[in-house]
Scaffold this active site. Structure first.
Site, PDB file in Angstrom:
ATOM      1  N   GLU A 157       0.811  -1.206   0.000  1.00 31.35           N
ATOM      2  CA  GLU A 157       0.000   0.000   0.000  1.00 31.35           C
ATOM      3  C   GLU A 157       0.858   1.275   0.000  1.00 31.35           C
ATOM      4  O   GLU A 157       0.578   2.208  -0.730  1.00 31.35           O
ATOM      5  CB  GLU A 157      -0.927  -0.026   1.224  1.00 31.35           C
ATOM      6  CG  GLU A 157      -1.997   1.043   1.247  1.00 31.35           C
ATOM      7  CD  GLU A 157      -3.041   0.872   0.140  1.00 31.35           C
ATOM      8  OE1 GLU A 157      -3.020  -0.177  -0.531  1.00 31.35           O
ATOM      9  OE2 GLU A 157      -3.844   1.795  -0.064  1.00 31.35           O
ATOM     10  N   ASP A 158       1.899   1.281   0.824  1.00 33.29           N
ATOM     11  CA  ASP A 158       2.605   2.536   1.074  1.00 33.29           C
ATOM     12  C   ASP A 158       4.020   2.618   0.499  1.00 33.29           C
ATOM     13  O   ASP A 158       4.679   3.644   0.635  1.00 33.29           O
ATOM     14  CB  ASP A 158       2.705   2.801   2.592  1.00 33.29           C
ATOM     15  CG  ASP A 158       1.335   3.020   3.207  1.00 33.29           C
ATOM     16  OD1 ASP A 158       0.402   3.324   2.447  1.00 33.29           O
ATOM     17  OD2 ASP A 158       1.206   2.877   4.433  1.00 33.29           O
TER      18      ASP A 158
END
Ligand code: MN
Length: 732
Positions: free
Chosen positions: A80-81
């Site tokens: 996700e990051d």
């Protein structure tokens, strides 16, 4: 503590409960995550890696999960990051780990908005459905727990929003998974931001009276411990003050101040055996006065989430009520850590072939209404779960559709007007075709236009839900009435010509009423409209009218003969009207034969049916899925006696059929079922209840219904009644 010291602590924790853990891979995951999150900071100013490390620590320390879960927790924000990808993680670690991380990311991407209860329930179900591997939801809960613990660094609106989400989604899921400790912590942390005034009042009052409470708990613990010692029961006694959110709820529900809530204490006695549990109960009730109606035996009848314990509430000499929970060590671990306690991590951490073990979890998740968990597991609903798909509207409402549903189903689920005006659909922002199959978590947007032409006939094939199909059918019936009449009239007239019947015979005033009655329509236009939209065929209409015309002509002849032969003044009995033997059934190739419905499967209009020519009793109609009619069972010498039958347009208003309901017996069950029957205005001709020794009940119902649609909706209603496990249509 430095980052690396924190990592070393994680290793120590893992080693303690899982000596076979894959520490090399865990170390590699830590290095990978630290590298990937390099330069990122948390709101607190700490390096980001602190967060995945803390999540892994929760997974290890509280839930004792396997190596893959620890690795998954360390990597959970990587896809996700950071720039890390699924492929990369699959290659470096394992495809399973990559799927865990991907699963957690998917849950993270879901946008929540607070909704009414039913919506929240759908959201929780959707989360579980999306998790596939139960470890995904466990990592997600650990992630949320750490984020809640560090919520002080977030902005006030974010604190409120996350707390609400935690209270409505994650705490109930933790509860259903049986993880009480985590559920409490999530609730308390949420309360702190949702109602800070009340939270602070509770916490400060508890702190104020701490010494008073401690003295009471110490005394009770000693008293109880001494008696158990005397009796030689090996035990541990713990005392605690109820957690702030549970006190808060009591204050709120009973509309009381905190000093008016007496029931603040809970004691827990942990013993070695189940027999000891009951012995301890005896001792407790001997020393203290039990409060009537507060004893619960969850050992004999465990809660659906597997929870086992004896609960009782008693009153001390000083008049202070308190709760005592009695359980074995094993029951205790399951109560505290639920699913995770059941988790048998594989030595070496490779968790292949564990799917089957999650099955019971899914089942308990399906058992809704945690508030009253007395009702037993609805084992049937596991299948139902796999049959559903949960998708979002653009404003965050969850729609619950049958698996395989398309944008057409979605549009009609929102409103028939949306479906009828649909000109396009978007899924997750991309334009899709109408037959696009929706997946859990999709955001679906329907584009409508006032000038839309309306549904096309092939939508009927694409739609998965009966709701959408029936709404499309309705549309063709209503909106296109004029067109249908023109089309229907044309095919009717063509068929008449084909059979050589002049139209004027039909329209003749002395014939028309009888003919219309024969086809069960109020007017010719109504019949044309039905033929036009496909609800009736021109062939059927012409066949029936021809029969009726012949009957009318015969009757006229008979009457004529009667007036000629019978002396004036003597009335002859009217020619008996031929009863309609087909009862709404069209038998291929046979007109007006005797029809009866088989008792074994009691078909109703809408069911697929087949007929069997009996000797002397006409045609017996079975459901196509009736075992007695199954092609394997048919005797070869009777092959030609099985014939095609179908439902006509003139079905009766009621058909007798039977249902079998299997349920976990409870008080008022039959009452609730009869309430459902009367709410749906179903006529019942017989109701028979049989209970089995193991507290199950089988209810046999004979009812009258119009068609299978009415029957299905009744079955759904009954299925929703608490305690009902299965509703069947008996056959064979
Ligand atoms: Mn996270």
């Amino acid at each position: 503590m430095t980052v690396f010291e924190q990592y070393e602590q994680l290793e120590r924790t893992v080693r303690q409960y899982n000596p076979g853990a894959d520490l090399d891979q865990i170390r590699a995951a830590f290095d990978f995550a630290e590298q990937a999150h390099q330069g990122q900071k948390r709101k607190s100013g700490e390096p980001y890696i602190i967060h995945p490390l803390a999540v892994a620590q929760i997974i290890a320390e509280e839930l004792h999960l396997d190596s893959e879960s620890i690795i998954g927790a360390l990597l959970h924000d990587c896809i996700e990051d950071t720039r890390a990808t699924h492929e990369q993680i699959a290659k470096l670690f394992s495809p399973t780990v990559a799927n865990l991380v991907e699963g957690v990311s998917k849950l993270t991407r879901i946008q929540y908005a607070t909704k009414e209860d039913e919506q929240m329930e759908n959201l929780r179900k959707m989360l579980i459905a999306m998790s596939k591997d139960i470890r995904v939801i466990l990592i997600k809960i650990a992630d949320r727990l750490h984020n809640m613990r560090t919520m002080e660094y977030q902005s006030a609106p974010k604190q409120k929003q996350k707390s609400l989400e935690t209270m409505e989604i994650y705490a109930p899921i933790a509860h259903r998974l049986g993880m009480q400790r985590i559920k409490w912590e999530l609730e308390d942390l949420s309360l702190k931001y949702l109602d800070p005034v009340a939270y602070n009042e509770i916490v400060s009052t508890l702190a104020e009276k701490q010494s008073e409470y401690d003295a009471f708990m110490k005394k009770t613990q000693e008293q109880l411990g001494a008696r158990l010692e005397e009796l030689g029961i090996h035990h541990k006694v713990y005392g605690r003050i109820k957690h702030p959110y549970s006190i808060y709820r009591k204050m709120y529900n009973q509309n009381k101040q905190i000093n008016e809530i007496f029931d603040l204490f809970a004691f827990r006695v942990i013993v070695d055996t189940t027999t000891d549990c009951y012995n301890v109960l005896g001792v407790v009730h001997d020393i203290y006065k039990p409060i009537l109606g507060r004893f619960k035996d969850y050992i004999g009848t465990p809660k659906p989430n597997g929870y086992q314990s004896l609960h009782t509430t008693v009153i001390s000499e000083a008049g202070i009520p308190f709760e005592v929970q009695i359980r074995t060590q094993e029951m205790h671990e399951i109560a505290e850590y639920g699913v995770a306690a059941h988790w048998k991590y594989k030595q070496g951490g490779q968790g292949a072939g564990t799917e089957g073990r999650y099955e019971w979890v899914r089942r308990l998740l399906e058992n809704q209404e945690g508030a009253d968990a007395e009702d037993y597991i609805h084992s049937l609903k596991v299948d139902m779960f796999a049959d559903e798909v949960f998708v979002f509207t653009p404003n965050g409402d969850v729609q619950n559709l049958p698996a395989g549903a398309t944008p057409i189903d979605f549009a009609y689920a929102i409103h028939s007007a949306v479906g009828n005006h649909m000109v396009g659909a978007k899924v997750n922002g991309r334009i899709v075709t109408f037959d696009h199959v929706l997946k859990n978590g999709d955001i679906v947007e329907i584009q409508t236009s006032k000038s839309a032409k309306g549904p096309s006939r092939d939508w009927m094939q694409i739609a998965k839900s009966s709701e959408a199909r029936s709404k499309i059918r309705q549309w063709f019936k209503k909106e296109k009435r004029e067109e249908n009449i023109v089309r229907g009239r044309a095919s009717f007239e063509a068929e008449m010509k084909h059979c050589g019947i002049p139209m004027k015979d039909v329209t003749a005033p002395e014939n028309l009423p009888g003919l219309l009655k024969r086809v069960s329509f109020g007017s010719l236009d109504e019949m044309y409209a039905a033929i036009g939209y496909g609800g009736f065929t021109a062939q059927k209409a012409v066949n029936r009218m021809r029969d009726e015309l012949m009957r009318i002509q015969k009757q006229h002849q008979a009457e004529k003969q009667a007036t000629e032969t019978v002396a004036p003044g003597v009335t002859r009995p009217a020619v008996p009207k031929r009863s309609r033997s087909e009862q709404g059934i069209i038998v291929e190739g046979l007109d007006n034969c005797l029809v009866k419905f088989s008792k074994c499967c009691t078909p109703v209009p809408g069911d697929d049916i087949v007929g069997f020519i009996t000797r002397g009793y006409g045609v017996s109609v079975h459901r196509a899925d009736c075992p007695n009619a199954s092609p394997e069972r048919r005797r070869p010498d009777q092959a030609d006696r099985w014939i095609k039958v179908s439902w006509g347009a003139d079905t009766k208003d009621s058909y007798s059929t039977s249902l079998e309901i299997i349920c976990k017996d409870r008080n008022n069950l039959v009452l609730d079922i009869s309430a459902a029957l009367s709410a749906t205005q179903t006529r019942v001709s017989s109701l028979n209840v049989r209970t089995t020794e193991d507290k199950f009940a089988v209810i046999n119902l004979e009812i009258d219904v119009k068609d299978s649609q009415q029957l299905q909706s009744l079955m759904r209603k009954i299925n929703q009644i608490s305690g009902v496990l299965q509703v069947n249509r008996p056959a064979g």
